[in-house]
Design a protein around this motif. Structure first.
Motif, PDB file in Angstrom:
ATOM      1  N   LYS A  21       0.879  -1.177   0.000  1.00  0.00           N
ATOM      2  CA  LYS A  21       0.000   0.000   0.000  1.00  0.00           C
ATOM      3  C   LYS A  21       0.908   1.217   0.000  1.00  0.00           C
ATOM      4  O   LYS A  21       1.370   1.665   1.045  1.00  0.00           O
ATOM      5  N   VAL A  68       1.930   5.139  -0.737  1.00  0.00           N
ATOM      6  CA  VAL A  68       1.516   6.522  -0.932  1.00  0.00           C
ATOM      7  C   VAL A  68       2.283   7.093  -2.122  1.00  0.00           C
ATOM      8  O   VAL A  68       3.492   6.869  -2.260  1.00  0.00           O
ATOM      9  N   LEU A 105      -1.796   0.560  -5.011  1.00  0.00           N
ATOM     10  CA  LEU A 105      -1.913  -0.672  -4.241  1.00  0.00           C
ATOM     11  C   LEU A 105      -1.573  -1.843  -5.153  1.00  0.00           C
ATOM     12  O   LEU A 105      -2.200  -2.014  -6.207  1.00  0.00           O
ATOM     13  N   VAL A 112      -5.394   4.655  -6.762  1.00  0.00           N
ATOM     14  CA  VAL A 112      -6.395   5.341  -5.950  1.00  0.00           C
ATOM     15  C   VAL A 112      -6.365   6.827  -6.310  1.00  0.00           C
ATOM     16  O   VAL A 112      -5.382   7.526  -6.041  1.00  0.00           O
ATOM     17  N   VAL A 160      -7.591   7.024   5.007  1.00  0.00           N
ATOM     18  CA  VAL A 160      -7.914   5.681   4.538  1.00  0.00           C
ATOM     19  C   VAL A 160      -7.205   5.490   3.205  1.00  0.00           C
ATOM     20  O   VAL A 160      -6.780   6.460   2.566  1.00  0.00           O
ATOM     21  N   THR A 161      -7.078   4.245   2.775  1.00  0.00           N
ATOM     22  CA  THR A 161      -6.306   3.985   1.552  1.00  0.00           C
ATOM     23  C   THR A 161      -7.156   3.716   0.324  1.00  0.00           C
ATOM     24  O   THR A 161      -6.610   3.608  -0.772  1.00  0.00           O
ATOM     25  N   GLU A 162      -8.467   3.618   0.470  1.00  0.00           N
ATOM     26  CA  GLU A 162      -9.295   3.372  -0.702  1.00  0.00           C
ATOM     27  C   GLU A 162     -10.720   3.820  -0.448  1.00  0.00           C
ATOM     28  O   GLU A 162     -11.169   3.937   0.695  1.00  0.00           O
ATOM     29  N   LYS A 173      -3.466   9.322  -5.209  1.00  0.00           N
ATOM     30  CA  LYS A 173      -3.169   9.226  -3.782  1.00  0.00           C
ATOM     31  C   LYS A 173      -2.315   8.008  -3.432  1.00  0.00           C
ATOM     32  O   LYS A 173      -1.352   8.106  -2.663  1.00  0.00           O
ATOM     33  N   PHE A 174      -2.694   6.863  -3.940  1.00  0.00           N
ATOM     34  CA  PHE A 174      -2.003   5.612  -3.600  1.00  0.00           C
ATOM     35  C   PHE A 174      -1.877   4.730  -4.835  1.00  0.00           C
ATOM     36  O   PHE A 174      -2.662   4.836  -5.775  1.00  0.00           O
ATOM     37  N   ILE A 188       5.946   6.199   1.499  1.00  0.00           N
ATOM     38  CA  ILE A 188       5.244   6.743   2.658  1.00  0.00           C
ATOM     39  C   ILE A 188       5.383   8.268   2.642  1.00  0.00           C
ATOM     40  O   ILE A 188       6.026   8.833   1.747  1.00  0.00           O
TER      41      ILE A 188
END
Length: 393
Positions: free
Chosen positions: A75, A77, A141, A155, A193-195, A138-139, A89
């Motif tokens: 995950k 960033v 994954l 994301v 949050v990640t998603e 944002k991310f 991160i």
């Protein structure tokens, strides 16, 4: 394991980095044994007198992991700039720190991350700036199957760069041909949050096959899967072994995810029901059961506690497997199990503190066997699977 990021002080997520691995295992086992040794000692008999000390737990050898290259899901960033994106991160000032060579990720993920960074720059995807609340990406994954196939999820804050992502998708697929599932997840809110809830599948396939031993599981984008495939295979094997010894005619797998425990425990003449709130996970589990020709194995999307406490007496199984999130099963489900006709419980826990709390709320039960699982080496995180049987049984 040695980590240049840890040594440089840019990432301290792996708090036990540098501690010899045997010492990590020993410390975790001691901690678990001490915690579970107290279960039942505060209970009292019906006449108010103290009960005798609980029977010793049969501790099986710990299930260990490779020290590095074990994590099948990253995950990451996304920070930095369009021209020079970082994947990793954020530091204390919310700036991107690049960890694309993170040693705990599987080799396949480590090979993929630089490719994804290059693709972000090539496609012009704008990293999200957390302090300024500007940008789109944002991310990233990334999940790797034991077969080497990848699921990649971008994301995004909005659909603004979705056309750009679609336009250049072929470039990514050519550079990363083992990325069989690629999606865009939308997370418009500015929160930790990640998603988000909405997933847009960009590839023909929307499911990542996850072969574990002789069982083929399927993973859809928003489904939970154990992040250590090596340990997960042994965990499922241990639970299936305990289930076979108990030999129930019926079992429930509560918080079943994509059906790992249910499918590994399926046998001829045994009815199996998996309960999971995620419809994506239920769809994945149902696909696996259908492919294996297991009509006696069913999965439904429901809340585990609600389903159990409202079940008709003739529907209650002989054995229940629970694999809850960190919050545990909670007081209501623990109380139901304590007074139900269930004969055996297998409790797989990612949080020993809530496991102990739940077991204390089940005074009619005792832990007879337990086994530690080191799913996250280099961290103080510890998991445990327990065989719980009725007292006096």
């Amino acid at each position: 394991m040695q980590c240049s990021y840890f040594d440089a002080g840019v990432c301290r997520s792996c708090t036990l980095m540098g501690v010899p691995y045997p010492d990590q295992i020993l410390d975790k086992e001691i901690r678990l044994r001490e915690m579970l040794a107290t279960v039942g000692t505060a209970s009292a008999a019906e006449d108010g007198t103290a009960t005798s000390a609980p029977a010793p737990i049969d501790w099986l050898p710990a299930i260990t992991s490779p020290e590095s290259g074990y994590r099948n899901k990253a995950k990451m960033v996304v920070g930095g700039s369009v021209q020079h994106p970082t994947i990793g991160i954020l530091d204390h000032k919310q700036r991107g720190v690049d960890l694309r060579a993170c040693g705990i990720c599987t080799p396949g993920i480590r090979r993929a991350l630089p490719v994804l960074a290059d693709f972000i720059a090539f496609a012009g995807l704008i990293p999200y700036d957390v302090p300024k609340r500007r940008g789109e990406l944002k991310f990233v994954l990334v999940t790797e199957s034991p077969s080497g196939a990848l699921m990649v999820r971008f994301v995004l804050r909005s659909e603004g760069q979705l056309p750009t992502l679609r336009k250049h998708l072929g470039v990514l697929q050519e550079a990363l041909p083992n990325a069989t599932v690629i999606t865009a997840n939308l997370l418009p809110e500015h929160k930790a949050v990640t998603e988000g809830d909405r997933e847009i599948v960009l590839t023909e396939s929307d499911t990542l096959p996850m072969p574990l031993g002789r069982t083929l599981l399927h993973l859809r984008p928003q489904s939970f899967f154990q992040t250590n495939s090596t340990v997960a295979e042994q965990l499922y094997g241990q639970v299936a072994e305990w289930v076979d010894v108990a030999n129930p005619r019926s079992l429930w797998d509560l918080y079943c995810g994509v059906g790992g425990f249910a499918l590994h425990s399926a046998r001829a003449g045994r009815t199996v029901l998996g309960i999971e709130t995620s419809r994506e996970a239920v769809a994945s589990a149902t696909m696996s059961a259908r492919e294996r020709g297991l009509p006696q194995v069913r999965f439904i999307a429901a809340d585990a506690t609600e389903y159990a406490v409202h079940a008709k007496p003739d529907r209650v199984p002989e054995l229940v497997i629970v694999n809850p999130p960190r919050r545990g099963i909670g007081a209501d489900l623990a109380a139901w199990l304590d007074t139900s006709t269930v004969q055996t419980v297998v409790y797989s826990s990612c949080n020993p503190t809530t496991l102990v709390r739940d077991l204390e709320a089940m005074p009619s039960w005792r832990v007879t066997s337990a086994r530690m699982l080191d799913i996250f080496p280099q961290t103080d995180h510890v998991e445990v699977v327990t065989l719980v049987e009725r007292r006096g049984a």
